[in-house]
Write a protein that holds these residues in place. Structure first.
Motif, PDB file in Angstrom:
ATOM      1  N   ASP A  53      30.389 -80.602  45.345  1.00 31.61           N
ATOM      2  CA  ASP A  53      30.382 -81.281  46.643  1.00 31.61           C
ATOM      3  C   ASP A  53      31.246 -82.540  46.622  1.00 31.61           C
ATOM      4  N   TYR A  96      37.248 -73.619  45.997  1.00 32.53           N
ATOM      5  CA  TYR A  96      38.395 -74.184  46.713  1.00 32.53           C
ATOM      6  C   TYR A  96      39.413 -73.067  46.906  1.00 32.53           C
ATOM      7  N   LEU A 150      38.001 -82.077  52.181  1.00 32.06           N
ATOM      8  CA  LEU A 150      37.863 -80.662  52.546  1.00 32.06           C
ATOM      9  C   LEU A 150      36.676 -80.453  53.466  1.00 32.06           C
ATOM     10  N   LEU A 204      28.849 -79.863  54.390  1.00 32.74           N
ATOM     11  CA  LEU A 204      28.448 -79.082  53.223  1.00 32.74           C
ATOM     12  C   LEU A 204      26.970 -78.714  53.289  1.00 32.74           C
ATOM     13  N   ALA A 231      34.869 -81.819  46.967  1.00 33.91           N
ATOM     14  CA  ALA A 231      35.190 -81.423  48.340  1.00 33.91           C
ATOM     15  C   ALA A 231      35.321 -82.629  49.260  1.00 33.91           C
ATOM     16  N   ILE A 243      37.335 -74.128  51.919  1.00 34.88           N
ATOM     17  CA  ILE A 243      36.356 -73.907  50.867  1.00 34.88           C
ATOM     18  C   ILE A 243      35.443 -72.759  51.304  1.00 34.88           C
TER      19      ILE A 243
END
Length: 230
Positions: free
Chosen positions: A125, A113, A133, A139, A128, A80
Protein backbone atom coordinates in the motif's frame (compact mmCIF):
# COMPACT_ATOMS: atom_id res chain seq x y z
CA UNK A 1 -4.86 -4.82 -24.62
CA UNK A 2 -4.35 -8.53 -25.28
CA UNK A 3 -7.59 -10.43 -25.64
CA UNK A 4 -9.74 -7.31 -25.92
CA UNK A 5 -10.17 -4.13 -27.94
CA UNK A 6 -11.96 -1.03 -26.63
CA UNK A 7 -14.08 1.29 -28.76
CA UNK A 8 -16.06 4.43 -28.11
CA UNK A 9 -19.81 4.67 -28.66
CA UNK A 10 -22.32 7.43 -29.37
CA UNK A 11 -22.55 7.96 -25.61
CA UNK A 12 -19.52 9.69 -24.10
CA UNK A 13 -19.57 7.66 -20.89
CA UNK A 14 -20.14 4.28 -22.54
CA UNK A 15 -17.53 2.08 -24.25
CA UNK A 16 -17.74 -1.15 -26.21
CA UNK A 17 -15.32 -3.92 -25.30
CA UNK A 18 -14.67 -6.51 -28.02
CA UNK A 19 -13.30 -9.87 -26.88
CA UNK A 20 -10.99 -11.50 -29.41
CA UNK A 21 -9.27 -14.89 -29.48
CA UNK A 22 -5.75 -13.69 -28.65
CA UNK A 23 -4.11 -15.08 -25.54
CA UNK A 24 -0.78 -14.12 -23.99
CA UNK A 25 1.30 -15.32 -21.07
CA UNK A 26 4.53 -14.39 -19.28
CA UNK A 27 4.05 -10.65 -19.92
CA UNK A 28 3.35 -11.18 -23.61
CA UNK A 29 6.34 -13.41 -24.36
CA UNK A 30 4.06 -16.32 -25.23
CA UNK A 31 1.23 -15.50 -27.62
CA UNK A 32 -1.35 -17.41 -29.66
CA UNK A 33 -4.92 -17.40 -30.94
CA UNK A 34 -7.39 -19.74 -29.23
CA UNK A 35 -10.54 -20.48 -31.23
CA UNK A 36 -13.71 -18.95 -29.72
CA UNK A 37 -11.91 -17.75 -26.59
CA UNK A 38 -13.43 -14.30 -27.05
CA UNK A 39 -16.95 -15.70 -27.18
CA UNK A 40 -16.37 -17.72 -24.01
CA UNK A 41 -14.74 -14.87 -22.08
CA UNK A 42 -17.46 -12.37 -22.99
CA UNK A 43 -20.16 -14.77 -21.82
CA UNK A 44 -18.36 -15.74 -18.60
CA UNK A 45 -17.60 -12.09 -17.80
CA UNK A 46 -21.22 -11.05 -18.33
CA UNK A 47 -22.48 -13.80 -15.99
CA UNK A 48 -19.91 -12.84 -13.34
CA UNK A 49 -20.57 -9.11 -13.58
CA UNK A 50 -24.31 -9.68 -13.30
CA UNK A 51 -23.78 -11.75 -10.15
CA UNK A 52 -21.68 -8.95 -8.64
CA UNK A 53 -24.22 -6.27 -9.55
CA UNK A 54 -27.04 -8.35 -8.07
CA UNK A 55 -25.01 -8.55 -4.85
CA UNK A 56 -24.71 -4.75 -4.76
CA UNK A 57 -21.08 -4.65 -5.91
CA UNK A 58 -20.61 -1.92 -8.54
CA UNK A 59 -18.87 -2.78 -11.82
CA UNK A 60 -18.44 -1.14 -15.19
CA UNK A 61 -20.76 -3.67 -16.87
CA UNK A 62 -23.90 -2.40 -18.62
CA UNK A 63 -25.03 -5.10 -21.05
CA UNK A 64 -24.01 -7.71 -23.58
CA UNK A 65 -23.84 -6.74 -27.24
CA UNK A 66 -23.56 -9.78 -29.49
CA UNK A 67 -21.36 -12.83 -29.02
CA UNK A 68 -18.11 -10.95 -28.43
CA UNK A 69 -18.99 -7.46 -27.18
CA UNK A 70 -20.03 -5.82 -23.91
CA UNK A 71 -21.19 -2.27 -23.30
CA UNK A 72 -19.53 -0.82 -20.21
CA UNK A 73 -19.23 2.38 -18.27
CA UNK A 74 -16.16 4.40 -19.20
CA UNK A 75 -13.65 4.47 -16.36
CA UNK A 76 -10.08 5.60 -15.82
CA UNK A 77 -8.15 2.34 -15.28
CA UNK A 78 -6.09 2.26 -12.11
CA UNK A 79 -2.49 1.05 -12.74
CA UNK A 80 -2.72 -1.49 -9.92
CA UNK A 81 -4.72 -4.65 -9.39
CA UNK A 82 -5.76 -6.72 -6.40
CA UNK A 83 -4.96 -10.43 -6.59
CA UNK A 84 -7.20 -12.47 -4.29
CA UNK A 85 -5.88 -15.93 -3.44
CA UNK A 86 -8.03 -18.65 -1.89
CA UNK A 87 -5.09 -21.02 -2.25
CA UNK A 88 -1.39 -20.27 -2.68
CA UNK A 89 -0.60 -20.83 -6.34
CA UNK A 90 1.43 -19.67 -9.33
CA UNK A 91 4.20 -17.13 -8.76
CA UNK A 92 3.33 -16.72 -5.08
CA UNK A 93 3.77 -20.45 -4.48
CA UNK A 94 7.20 -20.27 -6.13
CA UNK A 95 8.14 -17.16 -4.17
CA UNK A 96 7.20 -18.77 -0.85
CA UNK A 97 8.61 -22.19 -1.72
CA UNK A 98 5.36 -24.07 -1.14
CA UNK A 99 3.37 -26.58 -3.16
CA UNK A 100 1.25 -25.08 -5.93
CA UNK A 101 -2.36 -25.05 -4.78
CA UNK A 102 -1.55 -25.13 -1.07
CA UNK A 103 -4.72 -24.83 1.01
CA UNK A 104 -4.76 -21.94 3.49
CA UNK A 105 -6.98 -20.96 6.45
CA UNK A 106 -7.33 -17.37 5.26
CA UNK A 107 -7.65 -15.35 2.07
CA UNK A 108 -4.55 -13.59 0.76
CA UNK A 109 -4.71 -10.23 -0.99
CA UNK A 110 -1.78 -8.97 -3.02
CA UNK A 111 -1.28 -5.67 -4.79
CA UNK A 112 0.33 -5.72 -8.22
CA UNK A 113 1.73 -2.77 -10.19
CA UNK A 114 0.58 -3.20 -13.78
CA UNK A 115 3.83 -2.15 -15.48
CA UNK A 116 4.60 -4.85 -18.06
CA UNK A 117 8.16 -3.63 -18.57
CA UNK A 118 8.79 -4.14 -14.83
CA UNK A 119 7.19 -7.58 -14.81
CA UNK A 120 4.07 -6.37 -12.97
CA UNK A 121 5.78 -6.50 -9.56
CA UNK A 122 4.05 -7.04 -6.24
CA UNK A 123 3.97 -3.84 -4.20
CA UNK A 124 2.43 -2.78 -0.89
CA UNK A 125 0.00 0.00 0.00
CA UNK A 126 2.77 2.44 0.89
CA UNK A 127 4.45 1.97 -2.49
CA UNK A 128 1.12 2.64 -4.22
CA UNK A 129 0.54 5.86 -2.29
CA UNK A 130 4.16 7.01 -2.67
CA UNK A 131 3.90 6.59 -6.46
CA UNK A 132 0.47 8.31 -6.54
CA UNK A 133 -1.13 5.17 -7.95
CA UNK A 134 -3.96 5.34 -5.41
CA UNK A 135 -4.83 6.92 -2.07
CA UNK A 136 -5.14 4.97 1.15
CA UNK A 137 -8.92 5.47 1.01
CA UNK A 138 -9.04 4.11 -2.55
CA UNK A 139 -6.95 1.10 -1.54
CA UNK A 140 -9.30 0.39 1.38
CA UNK A 141 -12.23 0.52 -1.04
CA UNK A 142 -10.46 -1.85 -3.43
CA UNK A 143 -9.70 -4.38 -0.69
CA UNK A 144 -13.24 -4.20 0.71
CA UNK A 145 -14.80 -4.63 -2.73
CA UNK A 146 -12.35 -7.40 -3.65
CA UNK A 147 -13.22 -9.33 -0.48
CA UNK A 148 -16.96 -9.11 -1.16
CA UNK A 149 -16.50 -9.92 -4.85
CA UNK A 150 -14.41 -12.97 -3.97
CA UNK A 151 -17.22 -14.41 -1.84
CA UNK A 152 -19.83 -13.81 -4.54
CA UNK A 153 -17.67 -15.28 -7.29
CA UNK A 154 -16.59 -18.29 -5.23
CA UNK A 155 -20.25 -19.18 -4.77
CA UNK A 156 -21.04 -18.50 -8.44
CA UNK A 157 -18.34 -20.91 -9.63
CA UNK A 158 -19.07 -23.40 -6.84
CA UNK A 159 -22.63 -23.76 -8.13
CA UNK A 160 -21.03 -24.88 -11.40
CA UNK A 161 -18.72 -27.35 -9.64
CA UNK A 162 -15.68 -25.11 -10.15
CA UNK A 163 -13.27 -23.82 -7.49
CA UNK A 164 -12.10 -20.21 -7.70
CA UNK A 165 -8.46 -20.64 -6.72
CA UNK A 166 -7.51 -17.01 -7.29
CA UNK A 167 -8.54 -13.95 -9.27
CA UNK A 168 -6.89 -10.76 -10.51
CA UNK A 169 -9.33 -7.89 -10.06
CA UNK A 170 -8.78 -4.67 -11.97
CA UNK A 171 -10.43 -1.43 -10.96
CA UNK A 172 -11.31 1.85 -12.62
CA UNK A 173 -12.42 5.26 -11.45
CA UNK A 174 -15.66 6.75 -12.76
CA UNK A 175 -16.11 10.39 -13.72
CA UNK A 176 -17.65 10.88 -10.29
CA UNK A 177 -14.58 9.46 -8.55
CA UNK A 178 -16.04 6.10 -7.56
CA UNK A 179 -13.67 3.08 -7.66
CA UNK A 180 -15.41 0.09 -9.27
CA UNK A 181 -14.48 -3.32 -10.70
CA UNK A 182 -13.63 -3.18 -14.42
CA UNK A 183 -11.95 -5.18 -17.19
CA UNK A 184 -13.11 -8.85 -17.29
CA UNK A 185 -13.71 -11.91 -15.12
CA UNK A 186 -12.77 -15.01 -17.07
CA UNK A 187 -10.33 -17.93 -17.27
CA UNK A 188 -7.79 -15.36 -18.45
CA UNK A 189 -7.59 -13.68 -15.04
CA UNK A 190 -8.89 -16.42 -12.72
CA UNK A 191 -7.49 -19.79 -11.73
CA UNK A 192 -10.39 -22.23 -12.00
CA UNK A 193 -10.16 -25.88 -11.01
CA UNK A 194 -12.74 -28.63 -11.27
CA UNK A 195 -13.96 -29.33 -7.74
CA UNK A 196 -14.11 -33.10 -8.23
CA UNK A 197 -10.87 -33.97 -10.00
CA UNK A 198 -8.79 -30.77 -9.78
CA UNK A 199 -8.59 -30.33 -13.55
CA UNK A 200 -7.23 -26.95 -14.60
CA UNK A 201 -9.86 -25.01 -16.56
CA UNK A 202 -8.11 -21.66 -17.01
CA UNK A 203 -5.25 -19.95 -18.86
CA UNK A 204 -2.68 -22.14 -17.10
CA UNK A 205 -3.55 -24.74 -19.74
CA UNK A 206 -2.03 -22.37 -22.29
CA UNK A 207 0.81 -21.19 -20.03
CA UNK A 208 2.01 -24.73 -19.36
CA UNK A 209 1.30 -26.31 -22.75
CA UNK A 210 -1.61 -28.48 -21.63
CA UNK A 211 -4.11 -29.76 -24.17
CA UNK A 212 -7.76 -28.78 -24.74
CA UNK A 213 -7.46 -25.06 -24.02
CA UNK A 214 -10.52 -24.16 -26.08
CA UNK A 215 -12.54 -27.01 -24.59
CA UNK A 216 -11.71 -25.88 -21.05
CA UNK A 217 -12.84 -22.29 -21.66
CA UNK A 218 -16.03 -23.56 -23.27
CA UNK A 219 -16.62 -25.95 -20.38
CA UNK A 220 -16.45 -23.11 -17.87
CA UNK A 221 -18.93 -21.11 -19.97
CA UNK A 222 -21.35 -24.02 -20.43
CA UNK A 223 -21.29 -24.98 -16.77
CA UNK A 224 -21.96 -21.40 -15.65
CA UNK A 225 -24.82 -21.05 -18.12
CA UNK A 226 -26.35 -24.33 -16.90
CA UNK A 227 -25.95 -23.61 -13.19
CA UNK A 228 -27.44 -20.13 -13.55
CA UNK A 229 -30.42 -21.39 -15.54
CA UNK A 230 -31.72 -23.36 -12.57
Amino acid sequence: MAGKSIFGTDEAEVIRIHFNDEVTAFSGIKRASIKDKGICNRCISAIAFRALEEAGIPTHFISESGDRDMLCRKVEPLPIQVIVRNRISGTTAKMLGVENGMRIPNTIMELSYRRKELGKPMINDHHAVALSLATYDELKTMYDVASKANEVLRELFHKAGIELVDIKLRFGKTAGGDVIIADEISPDNCRLWDEKDGRVLDKDRFRHDMSDVTASYREVMDRLIKSNAK
